[in-house]
Scaffold this motif. Structure first.
Motif, short mmCIF file in Angstrom:
data_model
loop_
_atom_site.label_atom_id
_atom_site.label_comp_id
_atom_site.label_asym_id
_atom_site.label_seq_id
_atom_site.Cartn_x
_atom_site.Cartn_y
_atom_site.Cartn_z
N VAL A 1 0.83 -1.20 0.00
CA VAL A 1 0.00 0.00 0.00
C VAL A 1 0.86 1.25 0.00
N ALA A 2 1.91 1.27 0.80
CA ALA A 2 2.81 2.43 0.88
C ALA A 2 4.17 1.95 1.36
N GLU A 3 5.18 2.70 0.99
CA GLU A 3 6.55 2.35 1.39
C GLU A 3 7.35 3.63 1.62
N ARG A 4 8.11 3.63 2.70
CA ARG A 4 9.01 4.75 3.00
C ARG A 4 10.43 4.20 3.04
N GLU A 5 11.23 4.53 2.03
CA GLU A 5 12.62 4.08 1.99
C GLU A 5 13.48 4.92 2.92
N ARG A 6 14.43 4.27 3.53
CA ARG A 6 15.40 4.93 4.42
C ARG A 6 14.67 5.78 5.47
N ALA A 7 13.73 5.14 6.14
CA ALA A 7 13.01 5.84 7.21
C ALA A 7 13.98 6.32 8.28
N HIS A 8 14.99 5.52 8.56
CA HIS A 8 16.09 5.90 9.46
C HIS A 8 17.39 5.50 8.79
N GLU A 9 18.36 6.39 8.80
CA GLU A 9 19.59 6.18 8.05
C GLU A 9 20.57 5.23 8.72
N GLY A 10 20.42 4.98 10.01
CA GLY A 10 21.37 4.15 10.73
C GLY A 10 21.28 2.69 10.36
N ALA A 11 22.36 1.96 10.68
CA ALA A 11 22.44 0.54 10.35
C ALA A 11 21.84 -0.35 11.43
N ARG A 12 21.57 0.19 12.61
CA ARG A 12 21.03 -0.61 13.69
C ARG A 12 19.54 -0.87 13.48
N PRO A 13 18.98 -1.88 14.17
CA PRO A 13 17.57 -2.24 13.95
C PRO A 13 16.61 -1.10 14.26
N MET A 14 15.49 -1.10 13.55
CA MET A 14 14.42 -0.12 13.80
C MET A 14 13.11 -0.88 14.01
N ARG A 15 12.11 -0.17 14.52
CA ARG A 15 10.80 -0.76 14.77
C ARG A 15 9.72 0.17 14.24
N ALA A 16 8.56 -0.40 13.92
CA ALA A 16 7.43 0.38 13.42
C ALA A 16 6.14 -0.20 13.98
N ILE A 17 5.22 0.69 14.42
CA ILE A 17 3.92 0.25 14.91
C ILE A 17 2.84 1.20 14.39
N PHE A 18 1.63 0.68 14.26
CA PHE A 18 0.47 1.50 13.96
C PHE A 18 -0.04 2.12 15.26
N LEU A 19 -0.44 3.40 15.19
CA LEU A 19 -1.06 4.07 16.32
C LEU A 19 -2.58 4.05 16.15
N ALA A 20 -3.29 4.45 17.20
CA ALA A 20 -4.75 4.40 17.19
C ALA A 20 -5.34 5.30 16.11
N ASP A 21 -4.66 6.39 15.79
CA ASP A 21 -5.20 7.33 14.79
C ASP A 21 -4.82 6.95 13.37
N GLY A 22 -4.16 5.79 13.20
CA GLY A 22 -3.80 5.34 11.87
C GLY A 22 -2.42 5.73 11.40
N LYS A 23 -1.74 6.59 12.14
CA LYS A 23 -0.38 6.97 11.76
C LYS A 23 0.60 5.87 12.17
N VAL A 24 1.79 5.93 11.61
CA VAL A 24 2.83 4.94 11.87
C VAL A 24 3.95 5.61 12.66
N PHE A 25 4.30 5.01 13.78
CA PHE A 25 5.37 5.51 14.64
C PHE A 25 6.56 4.57 14.53
N THR A 26 7.76 5.14 14.33
CA THR A 26 8.96 4.32 14.18
C THR A 26 10.06 4.78 15.14
N THR A 27 10.89 3.84 15.51
CA THR A 27 12.10 4.13 16.28
C THR A 27 13.28 3.57 15.51
N GLY A 28 14.38 4.31 15.51
CA GLY A 28 15.56 3.86 14.78
C GLY A 28 16.77 4.68 15.17
N PHE A 29 17.73 4.76 14.25
CA PHE A 29 18.98 5.44 14.53
C PHE A 29 19.42 6.27 13.34
N SER A 30 20.15 7.32 13.64
CA SER A 30 20.72 8.16 12.59
C SER A 30 22.04 7.56 12.11
#
Length: 267
Positions: free
Chosen positions: A189-218
């Motif tokens: 449906v949608a794709e965001r390339e290089r959401a975080h530039e760092g090489a370490r692992p990142m995570r993504a979750i859906f929020l209640a309002d439909g937005k996507v929240f991610t954690t990662g590294f620079s």
């Protein structure tokens, strides 16, 4: 000319956390030392589950929230996996159902946590995502494979997260992309390339309002938090889509629906 320092207003500016008392803590739990980016625990309104060290396979504890204090080393554990348990999670609709994923390439769903590990449960095998870059969607009630989604991820899948109505899920991949997928159609449906530039692992979750929240590294290995809008094709939410909360190297694992973040440290 005034050189008065401008302080950004925030309702959290004077909020400080206070540690709970010792009698409200859990002590002497032998948390698993397996090298894996996981929270190693899961909680719901009734129980706390913790992955623990075990010989001859993987295991985890299921503790009532009221049972705090020192945990006896002989306290019964939930076993069944032949390899270390890597992740656990409670069912969001039933506080008695818990799923566990193991290094032995199996996922088990157990029902009847209230009676403790000694109470027999129903074992099933749903597998949301594996190290073979394939996402499988299972019918938990019948243990039947419903959808096999391959070819959508070129590298290791870090995590997947369903939206609130179960129509879509988002995924974080080692190729640094965040994807939103319709599992029933097997389409991206949608794709965001290089959401975080760092090489370490990142995570993504859906929020209640439909937005996507991610954690990662620079690129400088600084932690980053980001908020994305799926409606506009995972466009970054302005004005500050990425915020470096701290320079710590540990992975932040956001969890839903409570939306708390747990620091994952490799032993």
């Amino acid at each position: 000319m005034s050189f008065r320092k401008v302080v950004r207003q925030s309702k959290f500016r004077h909020v400080f956390g206070q540690p709970v008392k010792n009698d409200q803590c859990y002590e002497d739990i032998r948390v698993s030392r397996v090298t894996w980016d996981s929270t190693f625990c899961a909680v719901n309104p009734k129980f706390l589950a913790v992955i623990v060290e075990a010989s001859g396979g993987g295991a985890f504890l299921v503790l009532p929230l009221s049972k705090t204090g020192r945990i006896d080393k002989a306290y019964p554990t939930v076993c069944g996996h032949t390899g270390p348990v890597l992740d656990i999670d409670w069912c969001p609709h039933n506080d008695e159902v818990i799923a566990s994923g193991s290094e032995d390439c199996t996922v088990m769903v157990r029902h009847g946590a209230e009676g403790g590990p000694s109470q027999p449960g129903r074992l099933m095998a749903p597998c949301p995502a594996g190290c073979d870059n394939v996402v499988l969607v299972w019918n938990v009630g019948t243990a039947e494979e419903l959808y096999r989604l391959d070819g959508l991820h070129p590298d290791l899948i870090y995590n997947v997260s369903w939206n609130h109505n179960g129509s879509l899920f988002c995924s974080a991949c080692k190729d640094k992309s965040v994807r939103i997928i319709d599992p029933r159609r097997g389409t991206l449906v949608a794709e965001r390339e290089r959401a975080h530039e760092g090489a370490r692992p990142m995570r993504a979750i859906f929020l209640a309002d439909g937005k996507v929240f991610t954690t990662g590294f620079s690129r400088m290995s600084e932690r980053q938090l980001a908020l994305w809008d799926p409606v506009s094709g995972l466009r970054a939410e302005a004005p500050s889509s990425r915020r470096p909360p701290s320079p710590s190297p540990e992975v932040l694992c956001p969890t839903a629906p409570c939306f708390c973040m747990v620091t994952c440290t490799s032993p």
